[in-house]
Scaffold this motif. Structure first.
Motif, PDB file in Angstrom:
ATOM      1  N   ARG A 107      19.836  39.549  34.156  1.00 40.21           N
ATOM      2  CA  ARG A 107      19.905  40.885  33.556  1.00 40.21           C
ATOM      3  C   ARG A 107      20.364  40.801  32.095  1.00 40.21           C
ATOM      4  O   ARG A 107      19.790  41.426  31.209  1.00 40.21           O
ATOM      5  N   LEU A 136      30.524  43.373  33.591  1.00 42.20           N
ATOM      6  CA  LEU A 136      29.147  43.332  33.101  1.00 42.20           C
ATOM      7  C   LEU A 136      28.917  44.254  31.900  1.00 42.20           C
ATOM      8  O   LEU A 136      28.316  43.860  30.896  1.00 42.20           O
ATOM      9  N   ASN A 174      24.552  37.807  37.338  1.00 44.36           N
ATOM     10  CA  ASN A 174      24.185  38.737  36.262  1.00 44.36           C
ATOM     11  C   ASN A 174      23.355  38.120  35.136  1.00 44.36           C
ATOM     12  O   ASN A 174      22.979  38.822  34.201  1.00 44.36           O
TER      13      ASN A 174
END
Lengths: 415, 415
Positions: free
Chosen positions: B274, B237, B271
């Motif tokens: 985000r 990430l 993810n």
């Protein structure tokens, strides 16, 4: 969808499937093609006969018919050439550069296939096999557009290739022939930029000029050869006779044969008549400038057009010059950037000539007939490039490759 | 005779005069150019003001005006770049191959200049100096055809170059500017095959497409970059955020900036929101597929056109994919063969992606912003090639060279 677009799309897909195949997988397919051609010999000859009959009806010359003709020996030769190709080093994957940057980035430049090669050519059916097998060896898909004069032979050859490929890892669509040999399909190929990565014309001057003028696909220009020999003041007479005769008579119809002699006036004064007589004796028609015609009445007067003519026959243009610079200027004006030779004992003149003459291959004291992929030791040849980008001179397997940068990081960003 | 033909002829003659010049002679000329630009700083700035005034009258954007603008610092930077170029290794004369045949023939393949380079470009006057000095370093003559928006600046810069060259071994005609910036002179250049060996377009998509469509001179295609990042299931990430932001925001107007994200659906599930929020926070407009728009309502729906758009702005298209093959297929369909990256911990997926994606540069876990001649350590760059022939990726000095076979014999003929 037109035949050209349909086959273009299929070739593009096939080209992606070819990526990552091993040398063994490609060679195995090549061996199967060689075997299949020999198995299919009879049917190939039957189809070839159809082309020959049509050619006779159309009144083709014997030399043209000979270029179209297949026979058992020629088919064996084609199979043998494929087996030589199998032995050649696979250029794909070769490491061309490796750079390790301070930030930890590893940059590798590797040799990769070009993708899809378009081949547009005249007459000789063996070009079909050459283009197909050289493309496969280098991991490329190929679209073949031969001429109507070899249509049946080309269809039969590609049918044999397809049979051979069916039991290999190579997709059948990696080799496709455009069966419609009308002008329209050639034009479509010129603009097939979405699917073709390069277009290679092989054939006469008209074909090549048309492709260059019309194609928006990048072109690898091949072939036209208005080659000269410059005989300098100090050239050895015996060497001159050997090399000029070799360049002109050994195979007059090929692109690296010579078409024009430039002779230093002092050498000409001493040896000109004798050389011209030797040429005349061999049945070579001479087109000369004033000095040549004065010295040798059998010569015809050369016109401006003669200086830029690729005779591809037992004809030669001959001009006297006063120095090496004159010779260089003439060649750079009328030549086709193929092969040019200087015969001289003067190393200085040889160096000037070789540096300043703008050609793919420049020779000192040797025959221009050596410009050839096999003679250079490349073991295969897709043509002789007379352009300056990508490949120049005899094009072996590396000319059918491109490069690609592979960059390995651990999260690096640019500052 | 038109300006283009006249200058083309003069360039061809100059290109022959450049052959055989030593590295020292070329570097001396480059140093004189660097000095002259600093000496002429005031007059260069006065001429540049004329372009800026005209640009303001025409309502050019601030960013366009900035690209045209010269100032004392930029002139110093240009001079400094020339001095770096002087330090680079001269590629001319490099031995690329050497073959000794059994018959005694010695065949050397050496790196030589291309001849005459045509450069057609937009806006930035520093390209004038880059193209001129890189061409001279590689022994090429160059014909520059800048845009009307930098006309006075370009004329002043070339005038400085001419002043500098007058006391060197380099003929002044080795660098020439086409002063008539009408469309007609561009068209003439497209067909100046007798005098130009290559044409390099640098600028927007329209310019490049026009050159490719119309030019019969061989083209080195540069620049368009619809670059993607594929975020694989196992991507880290933090690394994703760093590299995506670097690719999109560090300099959005350049060709190696990213325009599109492809995200593995499993990674996206975990993810996606985000990441999109981070992009949105940085002022980046998001154009997404259904999954993206559902997860992040601020996103606009991407149209078919978005997938092939090079925004060159704070905009990005985002698509979810189910596997690496989907990502590869999308990129090969919509990409421009420039720079493409995969972010993943899976070595196997990285290898497949890098092999199968058809681009000049493929990245594993690094930013596409590194595709650049200076970043690669080439020390100079004439552009980034997105074609596969001759040169691919960042083009340093070797991209401005060709090769030539020099063959030395003692009378050899072909059997």
């Amino acid at each position: 969808m037109s035949e050209v677009i349909e086959k273009g799309k299929a070739a593009k897909i096939a080209s992606y499937q070819l990526i990552g195949l091993s040398t063994e997988q490609k060679n195995e397919a090549l061996e199967k093609i060689a075997m299949q051609l020999v198995i299919d010999r009879e049917s190939l000859l039957i189809e070839n006969q159809k082309d020959l009959e049509q050619g006779r009806l159309k009144g083709f010359s014997e030399s043209t018919l000979d270029r179209i003709m297949l026979n058992p020996k020629r088919i064996d030769d084609i199979a043998a050439a494929i087996r030589l190709l199998i032995e050649l080093k696979d250029p794909i994957g070769e490491k061309l550069e490796m750079i390790e940057k301070e930030n930890g980035l590893l940059i590798k430049k590797l040799r990769v296939p070009i993708g899809v090669i378009g081949m547009i050519y005249e007459a000789r059916p063996n070009v079909t096999i050459d283009a197909a097998t050289l493309s496969l060896k280098t991991g490329n898909a190929v679209i073949l557009r031969g001429s109507s004069s070899a249509k049946y032979s080309n269809m039969a050859l590609v049918s044999s290739i397809h049979k051979a490929l069916k039991n290999t890892k190579i997709p059948v669509d990696a080799v496709q022939l455009i069966e419609d040999t009308s002008r329209e399909t050639a034009k479509e190929l010129f603009h097939l930029k979405d699917y073709l990565d390069v277009l290679i014309p092989r054939g006469g001057k008209n074909l090549i000029e048309t492709v260059i003028r019309e194609s928006t696909v990048p072109v690898l220009e091949t072939g036209a050869g208005n080659c000269h020999i410059f005989i300098d003041e100090t050239a050895d007479l015996t060497m001159v006779e050997n090399i000029v005769l070799n360049g002109k008579t050994q195979r007059p119809s090929v692109c690296n044969a010579i078409e024009s002699l430039l002779i230093h006036e002092k050498w000409f004064e001493e040896n000109g008549k004798r050389l011209l007589a030797v040429l005349n004796e061999k049945g070579i028609e001479i087109y000369g400038d004033e000095a040549v015609c004065n010295a040798f009445p059998e010569a015809k007067t050369a016109t401006e057009e003669d200086w830029s003519t690729e005779y591809l026959a037992l004809k030669i243009s001959v001009k006297t010059v006063s120095c090496v610079s004159d010779a260089i200027e003439h060649i750079n004006r009328y030549g086709t950037n193929h092969s040019e030779a200087i015969l001289t004992k003067d190393e200085q003149n040889a160096a000037v000539f070789m540096n300043k003459v703008d050609a793919a291959a420049v020779y000192h004291n040797a025959s221009t007939r050596f410009t050839d992929g096999f003679e250079f030791g490349y073991g295969a040849e897709i043509g002789i490039s007379t352009q300056k980008l990508h490949a120049r001179g005899p094009m072996g397997l590396p000319a059918l490759t491109s490069s690609k940068y592979f960059i390995y990081g651990e999260g690096q960003t640019r500052e």
